[in-house]
Design an enzyme around this catalytic site. Structure first.
Site, mmCIF file in Angstrom:
data_model
loop_
_atom_site.group_PDB
_atom_site.id
_atom_site.type_symbol
_atom_site.label_atom_id
_atom_site.label_comp_id
_atom_site.label_asym_id
_atom_site.label_seq_id
_atom_site.Cartn_x
_atom_site.Cartn_y
_atom_site.Cartn_z
ATOM 1 C CE1 TYR A 1 -4.240 -1.808 0.064
ATOM 2 C CE2 TYR A 1 -3.342 -3.093 1.953
ATOM 3 C CZ TYR A 1 -4.302 -2.800 0.790
ATOM 4 O OH TYR A 1 -5.401 -3.568 0.873
ATOM 5 C CE1 TYR B 1 -9.469 -3.693 1.505
ATOM 6 C CE2 TYR B 1 -9.592 -2.206 3.466
ATOM 7 C CZ TYR B 1 -9.071 -3.238 2.751
ATOM 8 O OH TYR B 1 -8.213 -4.072 3.440
ATOM 9 N NE ARG B 2 -5.023 -0.725 3.961
ATOM 10 C CZ ARG B 2 -4.528 -1.794 4.629
ATOM 11 N NH1 ARG B 2 -5.290 -2.696 4.649
ATOM 12 N NH2 ARG B 2 -3.583 -1.405 5.575
#
Lengths: 521, 521
Positions: A95, A473-474
């Site tokens: 991420y 969502y991310r």
């Protein structure tokens, strides 16, 4: 001075202004806690995203150890309009890791703020600082014989509850929706105020970790996946460790089984017969986490053919889908619920049930059982060896927990990945009413051509899913602005209105989730 | 025109400006939906708080039936700086009913926006408009044979999920923490934008009611107990109706048992053996809800003596504390869990267990069983007849779910109430890690002396609880600013910063939860 100074500068900040700020950081934090040399900044530059790491290079990294120091850093950043990217343990792999969203941001590293402030064994609550890792907390519970169970994401040992929850990560236990189980935050705002959510601002209060909402607007959510403040303390709930845990697996032979699996699981999850965040993992996920590498089967470039997938499935005794769930409770409770699961499975007429005893300590059952019972491990990092080369992007669209939807998402994702010469390495997780469909887009980052393909693939995944109403969502920092677009301009306008009000100098992590006052909203 | 015009004006608004706004409301909504005559406004003036009802008198009430009309109302209010107080079903009894927080606010009544937009029987979700009542939703589920169960507050039949959840109300089932089970909101902002939370802003999305958080900051909480927007749609989760429900009661003889009760309940709640929002109700609560009136026992003024309480307890076969809980599941699950409860009770060595069969349809067991199994009723309104005279204020401090804490709060509350000649009519509810300690301060509002005593009592309750670190989670409109003070100035400063950013004209419910740009924060 020159060797002491980074060659990277924050956007729109002159070298002399930056140096003045650095001197102030040194006065505040001590020389050891202000890193500007290239070699010192290496840990803050490593990314797994396709874009050039230079685009994420920080200008400096500073380490704070107290809330007052965090306030000081914010003050200095305001004075010199220096953007600051805060990390807790810095292990947000896939991420964005520890690197900032935009080149030149100063990393504020809070890993040294690692006090476990309190754990209440009776109430099942904890309050921690940003740098506390799950492993640290696990050891603390063990050493103090506290019968509480952790819930964590797979990089459990080195990640921490505060960072994971602020990014709305998930885990594998009944408390796997981590933000749902969060209770109380302390946040340093851009104006220097130290704000506590929930009951935390009531003088003499002791309900901060037991009651989430407080009075008036409840703002915890506003600070997650956002850049409106720096979280310096977070409370959350821990599940009492039950007398019995009974992890089990159900293997399904065919990739087309996904729709039936989801329809089978949902009623059991909704009725809390299966209380934990169920995982439905594809073959390659389970194989890769357990040392299966692509080169063992083929050296041909491109997507791995279905025949090889079938071969791996056979060699490693895996399902096309591998369902992991766990029961918790007294022996009698667990027995009753296991009978319900077995009954439902019999009705379904497919799927091979495997108990812990039958698995006999083998992988991947063993690490899955650990994740579902709160024992940290790092097994899942095996994923990165599937193709090697250090490229990884999580593509994580949300789906209804409905068979037809999961089937559609699976087929679409696999098509797009294969088209770009990459593999579907994915799992569905949580499964109360939604599924987090989590796909690891693995690629060889050292190979320029593959890097470009991976980037194109990720863009196409976002585009094609969005066309069908699916959003993620991310996402990693390279694509945060792109994903913000999926959620429409009204939302962005509101988020930027809040940003202007709370952080008019745009110093807190501009760009996070696409919120940046340099954007025109 | 004069008889058509209210004698009350919004703060700082001239009669002519107000009349212009009223004409615009009429053009937008039709004459029938714009009420300004005193007799028309009566339903919006009734309050149960001690202060003079004139202080809450609205200048007008308008009824919108569409989101576009709500946007239109907001536009007109902005043009003329008219403050607007939004209600959904308007039955927020004991917290302010349908009356605005400040004299002269225009009530925006959304009870005619009462569409059940969707119910998903498989996923266990619903999406409703503000005016939908629990009774309406219950009837819909029954008529369509949808096996889902509602969770509601006691005024279930006439209250609604949207209003209750926006005010962070609670219920009695496993889904009793209503805001925790909320999923997706549509909100009209002061600038006229229609903002959807979570997945709701993704074009073509179908995950709005299944995944709470969306992407980037999660702002649902910001709109609860607040005045940053007008909620026009709300999604939430419904529990699948289980094969068996087994409500039961445990009666405890002595008021000093409260500490032991809480210690007995907490581990069972934390382990989800008892999954629902347990209630621990005092004698008078249970007696009053079931037609016991004070005048049946005494006509002396002041606090009801302990001897009479004991007499009522005996006459009505009540405990000093009456614990209500419920088990849900298959017959086997319920049996296993009931055995655990019985085992724990045996260890405790006190408390008389009563099953549904033993209660045999008598009150209060029957209405409690209904509340725990999702069947609307209005039994609890009996409380208002205890003393009569229409005075009621909920005093609802948060407590840890810890025996010693609940004991302390109970003793303190009873002392203060009795000192002011009033009775402890209270219950503890929820009890996962916190207890909502909910006390109905009942008094004769038609008696001026008693009204003043009740007001003094409520102030003292707030003061003395605050001194010990206890704050309330919700309060009636008369005391909302006072309670905001309990949570400190940092929080208020932040809330006012948000208010200035989102509603610079201060038109949305100024004063709600103490947020009002006329305050100096």
């Amino acid at each position: 001075m020159s060797e002491q100074t980074s060659t990277v500068l924050p956007k729109g900040v002159t070298a002399s202004e930056f140096n003045t700020a650095v001197e102030k950081f040194r006065a505040l934090l001590g020389d050891d806690n202000v890193l500007v040399r290239n070699d010192q900044l290496t840990p803050y530059k490593k990314v797994m995203m396709p874009r050039d790491a230079a685009e994420n290079a920080p200008s400096a990294a500073v380490t704070a150890t107290t809330v007052e120091q965090v306030q000081g850093v914010v003050r200095i950043c305001n004075e010199h309009k220096i953007p600051v990217w805060t990390i807790s343990t810095g292990n947000n792999f896939g991420y964005g890791s520890a690197a900032p969203v935009e080149r030149g941001q100063v990393v504020l590293d809070l890993k040294k703020m690692n006090r476990i402030i309190s754990v209440d064994a009776e109430l099942g609550t904890a309050l921690v600082e940003p740098g506390v890792t799950y492993q640290q907390l696990y050891d603390y519970l063990e050493e103090n014989d506290i019968p509480l169970m952790l819930s964590f994401s797979a990089p459990s040992a080195i990640a921490g509850p505060l960072g994971n929850t602020m990014d709305r990560g998930v885990g594998y236990t009944p408390y796997g929706e981590h933000f749902l189980m969060q209770c109380g935050m302390e946040v340093v705002l851009a104006n220097g105020d130290v704000y506590r959510t929930g009951m935390g601002s009531v003088e003499g209060d002791n309900a901060w970790q037991v009651f989430k909402w407080g009075y008036g607007p409840t703002l915890d959510g506003m600070f997650t996946q956002a850049n409106y403040g720096i979280c310096t303390k977070m409370g959350f709930w821990l599940m009492p460790r039950p007398p019995v845990t009974k992890p089990f697996e159900i293997k399904f032979e065919d990739e087309t089984d996904i729709a039936d699996i989801v329809e089978f699981i949902r009623p059991l999850r909704l009725a809390q017969v299966i209380p934990n965040s169920v995982v439905i993992a594809g073959t390659l996920w389970e194989a890769a986490t357990c040392d299966t590498r692509r080169v063992h089967y083929t050296t041909e470039p491109g997507a791995t053919p279905d025949e090889i997938l079938k071969q791996i499935q056979k060699d490693k005794d895996l399902g096309a889908w591998n369902v992991y769930a766990c029961l918790y409770g007294t022996p009698e409770q667990v027995e009753v619920n296991f009978n319900i699961v077995k009954g439902a499975l019999k009705q379904l007429g497919k799927g091979k049930l495997v108990t812990e005893e039958e698995a006999g300590g083998t992988q991947p059952f063993d690490y899955r059982a650990k994740l579902m019972t709160g024992v940290p491990n790092l097994q899942e990092f095996g994923l990165y060896n599937w193709r090697g080369g250090g490229g990884s992007m999580w593509f994580a669209p949300v789906s209804q927990a409905r068979g037809s939807e999961c089937d559609k998402q699976y087929a679409l994702a696999k098509d797009i990945l294969n088209k770009h010469g990459l593999d579907y390495v994915g799992e569905f997780i949580v499964g109360w009413r939604d599924m987090h469909h989590v796909i690891d887009v693995l690629y060889d980052r050292s190979n320029d051509e593959e890097r470009k393909r991976a980037e194109a693939c990720f863009n196409e995944l976002l585009d094609e899913f969005e066309k069908r109403g699916y959003a993620v969502y991310r996402v990693n920092t390279q694509f945060q602005d792109r994903v913000a677009q999926s959620y429409g301009s009204t939302k962005r306008r509101l988020e930027h209105t809040l940003k202007r009000a709370l952080d008019p100098n745009n110093i807190l992590a501009p760009g996070k989730s696409g919120i940046d006052l340099n954007n025109d909203f």
